[in-house]
Design an enzyme around this catalytic site. Sequence first.
Site, PDB file in Angstrom:
ATOM      1  N   GLY B  91       0.860  -1.176   0.000  1.00 58.59           N
ATOM      2  CA  GLY B  91       0.000   0.000   0.000  1.00 58.59           C
ATOM      3  C   GLY B  91       0.896   1.225   0.000  1.00 58.59           C
ATOM      4  N   SER B 123       5.825  -5.480  -0.913  1.00 62.70           N
ATOM      5  CA  SER B 123       5.833  -4.084  -1.351  1.00 62.70           C
ATOM      6  C   SER B 123       6.118  -3.142  -0.168  1.00 62.70           C
ATOM      7  CB  SER B 123       4.510  -3.791  -2.061  1.00 62.70           C
ATOM      8  OG  SER B 123       4.564  -2.574  -2.748  1.00 62.70           O
ATOM      9  N   ALA B 124       5.197  -2.321   0.266  1.00 64.22           N
ATOM     10  CA  ALA B 124       5.454  -1.434   1.414  1.00 64.22           C
ATOM     11  C   ALA B 124       5.867  -2.244   2.649  1.00 64.22           C
ATOM     12  CB  ALA B 124       4.220  -0.594   1.727  1.00 64.22           C
ATOM     13  N   HIS B 160       9.107  -3.415  -6.551  1.00 66.36           N
ATOM     14  CA  HIS B 160       8.601  -3.095  -7.900  1.00 66.36           C
ATOM     15  C   HIS B 160       9.700  -2.446  -8.741  1.00 66.36           C
ATOM     16  CE1 HIS B 160       4.422  -3.735  -6.568  1.00 66.36           C
ATOM     17  NE2 HIS B 160       4.662  -2.956  -5.544  1.00 66.36           N
ATOM     18  N   GLU B 195       9.535  -7.370  -9.990  1.00 70.63           N
ATOM     19  CA  GLU B 195       8.280  -8.048  -9.641  1.00 70.63           C
ATOM     20  C   GLU B 195       8.404  -9.560  -9.825  1.00 70.63           C
ATOM     21  OE1 GLU B 195       5.143  -5.989 -11.665  1.00 70.63           O
ATOM     22  OE2 GLU B 195       5.121  -4.510 -10.062  1.00 70.63           O
TER      23      GLU B 195
END
Lengths: 236, 236
Positions: B91, B123-124, B160, B195
């Site tokens: 997020g 991700s985050a 990413h 990714e």
Amino acid sequence: MKRNLLVVSTSTVHGSPYLSYIMSEVQDFFRDVDEIIFIPYARPSGVSWESYSAKAAAAFAEAGMNLRGLETFADPVAAIREAKGVFTGGGNTFVLLKELYDSGVLDVLRHKILDGMPYMGTSAGSNITGMTIGTTNDMPIVYPPSFEALGVLPVNINPHYLDPDPDSKHMGETRETRIFEFHTMNNQPVIGLREGSWLEIRNEKALLKGALPARLFSQGKDPEELSPNTDISFLL
Amino acid sequence: MKRNLLVVSTSTVHGSPYLSYIMSEVQDFFRDVDEIIFIPYARPSGVSWESYSAKAAAAFAEAGMNLRGLETFADPVAAIREAKGVFTGGGNTFVLLKELYDSGVLDVLRHKILDGMPYMGTSAGSNITGMTIGTTNDMPIVYPPSFEALGVLPVNINPHYLDPDPDSKHMGETRETRIFEFHTMNNQPVIGLREGSWLEIRNEKALLKGALPARLFSQGKDPEELSPNTDISFLL
């Protein structure tokens, strides 16, 4: 208020020299200013203040204008207080904003702009004209004491606005998704300025300039395309 | 130290459901954990904590695992203190880190990870395993009290990771340029995770996993490509 601003998405468009695509507008904007002060604090790729100011001064000199780097003044706050016009170049928005706070320049620059002094920014230098730097594309490589910026416009700017690539298989957020996320936490409109576009604000009349439309994001509404030469004074 | 981490670039690869491409690894990683606590604080697209936890719980349940959202505990700090395994979803990294500070979860989570509790992030949730969030791709939509993150790895993560597009006419900085700028202000190595790639750290042995190489950026050196299945314990 009597704001006079050039809020430019990018200093350089693909295939042409630094600032050349917009230089005739810049000449006109600063026509009554005998010395423009350049703020080099955003340091693209970590370049020194001196080198960055030299690059900007060369481009301005070629167009018959006199530009001096803020780093050459013993007292930067006093220099901005006496300035007749200011240009802030692009680079890293966090580095720029932190130095504006640390040097004390931010407050005096805001007062000067609100008093009508011509101010031009490109990229990070445009970003800081908004309320916060919350819509920068840059990495947070230093920690500024606040994300509040000059706030001389009641919006946020997203320079180098990039449309989603319909063919992309990349799963990182698109620019549009990031701006929608911004609006889950913040109220002010966001202007996505595509490359080669700028806002021209003269004596409180605001126009969108350049070849491409801009994309206006308002909280809770669908994004809106603004055509070049649209009067956007309603955003002030 | 006896760190056990899955540091995952993305939850979702193009064309497949949430987490499905990595679920067999996740099952193996959490095989001894009867209840995994999910931290929903990063709120992608501003989704509520409850909705985000429900999405993660459904994906885990389908794979036979029991996952519970941190928002269902009256005392989140106590919940993490008692946790047997934790997963933090992606997020907005700024929103995530601010809530980890505001709730007091950050410190206890760090201690648990350094004590060997299995931790997975996407991700985050991966970004915060590094020293700082200085190499996030996200917009700074809220102001956290610091950019210092969990710091359970002596590096920074860029999830990413995106290679420069040689055909692009866009003049915004590439990801690589942004990471070079990071290194003008910070010393720690940066791992660009493409990714579908992840770091697997089990009992102090670190491997790069997934189909693609990762890109390692060390200050003052040329970037380096790391092949899948490379032992990268030297980075610990």
